[in-house]
Every structure is written in structure tokens, then in C-alpha cells.
Design a protein around this motif. Structure first.
Motif, PDB file in Angstrom:
ATOM      1  N   VAL A  67       0.874  -1.172   0.000  1.00 47.25           N
ATOM      2  CA  VAL A  67       0.000   0.000   0.000  1.00 47.25           C
ATOM      3  C   VAL A  67       0.911   1.222   0.000  1.00 47.25           C
ATOM      4  O   VAL A  67       1.816   1.330   0.828  1.00 47.25           O
ATOM      5  CB  VAL A  67      -0.931   0.027   1.226  1.00 47.25           C
ATOM      6  CG1 VAL A  67      -1.778   1.294   1.220  1.00 47.25           C
ATOM      7  CG2 VAL A  67      -1.819  -1.209   1.244  1.00 47.25           C
ATOM      8  N   TYR A  68       0.679   2.101  -0.942  1.00 48.29           N
ATOM      9  CA  TYR A  68       1.495   3.303  -1.086  1.00 48.29           C
ATOM     10  C   TYR A  68       0.734   4.499  -0.511  1.00 48.29           C
ATOM     11  O   TYR A  68      -0.431   4.736  -0.847  1.00 48.29           O
ATOM     12  CB  TYR A  68       1.825   3.543  -2.554  1.00 48.29           C
ATOM     13  CG  TYR A  68       2.918   2.635  -3.057  1.00 48.29           C
ATOM     14  CD1 TYR A  68       2.681   1.267  -3.221  1.00 48.29           C
ATOM     15  CD2 TYR A  68       4.188   3.112  -3.350  1.00 48.29           C
ATOM     16  CE1 TYR A  68       3.676   0.409  -3.656  1.00 48.29           C
ATOM     17  CE2 TYR A  68       5.195   2.260  -3.792  1.00 48.29           C
ATOM     18  CZ  TYR A  68       4.940   0.915  -3.939  1.00 48.29           C
ATOM     19  OH  TYR A  68       5.928   0.073  -4.371  1.00 48.29           O
ATOM     20  N   TYR A  69       1.423   5.247   0.349  1.00 47.48           N
ATOM     21  CA  TYR A  69       0.839   6.412   1.005  1.00 47.48           C
ATOM     22  C   TYR A  69       1.622   7.665   0.604  1.00 47.48           C
ATOM     23  O   TYR A  69       2.855   7.644   0.566  1.00 47.48           O
ATOM     24  CB  TYR A  69       0.921   6.276   2.525  1.00 47.48           C
ATOM     25  CG  TYR A  69       0.182   5.097   3.104  1.00 47.48           C
ATOM     26  CD1 TYR A  69       0.811   3.859   3.254  1.00 47.48           C
ATOM     27  CD2 TYR A  69      -1.143   5.221   3.526  1.00 47.48           C
ATOM     28  CE1 TYR A  69       0.139   2.774   3.792  1.00 47.48           C
ATOM     29  CE2 TYR A  69      -1.821   4.144   4.075  1.00 47.48           C
ATOM     30  CZ  TYR A  69      -1.170   2.930   4.196  1.00 47.48           C
ATOM     31  OH  TYR A  69      -1.840   1.863   4.743  1.00 47.48           O
ATOM     32  N   CYS A  70       0.914   8.738   0.354  1.00 47.15           N
ATOM     33  CA  CYS A  70       1.609  10.001   0.169  1.00 47.15           C
ATOM     34  C   CYS A  70       1.506  10.802   1.461  1.00 47.15           C
ATOM     35  O   CYS A  70       0.592  10.602   2.264  1.00 47.15           O
ATOM     36  CB  CYS A  70       1.051  10.796  -1.004  1.00 47.15           C
ATOM     37  SG  CYS A  70      -0.530  11.575  -0.726  1.00 47.15           S
ATOM     38  N   ASN A  71       2.468  11.679   1.643  1.00 52.42           N
ATOM     39  CA  ASN A  71       2.366  12.611   2.755  1.00 52.42           C
ATOM     40  C   ASN A  71       2.885  13.974   2.341  1.00 52.42           C
ATOM     41  O   ASN A  71       3.562  14.127   1.318  1.00 52.42           O
ATOM     42  CB  ASN A  71       3.066  12.079   4.013  1.00 52.42           C
ATOM     43  CG  ASN A  71       4.568  12.209   3.989  1.00 52.42           C
ATOM     44  OD1 ASN A  71       5.172  12.559   2.983  1.00 52.42           O
ATOM     45  ND2 ASN A  71       5.194  11.930   5.118  1.00 52.42           N
ATOM     46  N   ALA A  72       2.512  14.956   3.138  1.00 50.64           N
ATOM     47  CA  ALA A  72       2.921  16.323   2.858  1.00 50.64           C
ATOM     48  C   ALA A  72       3.117  17.056   4.183  1.00 50.64           C
ATOM     49  O   ALA A  72       2.276  16.960   5.076  1.00 50.64           O
ATOM     50  CB  ALA A  72       1.875  17.045   2.016  1.00 50.64           C
TER      51      ALA A  72
END
Length: 121
Positions: free
Chosen positions: A92-97
Motif C-alpha cells: 500500500v502506497y501512502y503520500c504525505n505532505a
């Protein structure tokens, strides 16, 4: 309220490509670093790639030369182009900022909900 919404995951054969997108929306004053992480079953979440507002990038050794991170600051969007995918990229790929919602607030990290990438024949 800030939201990060990922898209672009799916099932792909080994050697194939996928492009992930992550759009940040809501009350955003500025975004510093944006990045992609992944978590495979039974493993800890790990950094895949990160990019600063100025365009400096860093990658996990396991994806160097195969993945490319980029961002469109005008759209508050980060991308992950994944080529030559391997079964071990399944996760599972998660983006963050890391962003600020106003000039005077301290930066805070926000996460997307995740998108599944499966590499299998």
C-alpha cells in the motif's frame, strides 16, 4: 481541513509501469516536503521517495533508477512514476505532505488514505 487523495494504484505485471498521483486540498498556506511511503504486509512503513518545494529529491536504494518523484506546486500534487516494477514493490502506497495552514502555524505532516499496488503475473 486538509485532505490528501491518492490515485493510480492497481494490478500490474512484473516489468510494467504505474503512475501514482496525490493531490492535497483544503486550507493550505504552503507545502514543504511531499513524499511517498509504502507498507507491505507484515512490514514497517518505509520511505520510497521525497521531494522538496525546490525540487530536490531522495529515493530509497531499492527504487533508485526505476521510480521518479515529481510535483506540480501550482496544483499541490505529487506524482510517483514507477517503472520496471517487481513483485517486491507490492504494497500500500501512502503520500504525505509537510505543510502549513497559515503563515503563523507550525508545519504539520498529513497523510493520504493509501492506494494498493500489486505486482504479479
Amino acid at each position: 481541513q486538509v485532505q490528501l487523495v491518492e490515485s493510480g494504484g492497481g494490478l500490474v505485471q512484473p516489468g510494467g509501469s504505474l503512475r501514482l498521483s496525490c493531490a492535497a486540498s483544503g486550507s493550505i498556506f504552503s507545502i514543504d516536503v511531499m513524499g511517498w511511503y509504502r507498507q507491505a504486509p507484515g512490514k514497517q512503513r518505509e520511505l520510497v521517495a521525497g521531494i522538496t518545494g525546490g525540487g530536490s529529491t531522495n529515493y530509497a536504494d531499492s527504487v533508485k533508477g526505476r521510480f521518479t518523484i515529481s510535483r506540480d506546486n501550482a496544483k499541490n500534487t505529487v506524482y510517483l512514476q514507477m517503472n520496471s516494477l517487481k513483485p517486491e514493490d507490492t504494497a500500500v502506497y501512502y503520500c504525505n505532505a509537510r505543510l502549513k495552514i497559515s503563515l503563523v502555524t507550525t508545519p504539520r505532516t498529513y497523510w493520504g488514505q493509501g492506494t494498493q499496488v500489486t505486482v504479479s503475473s
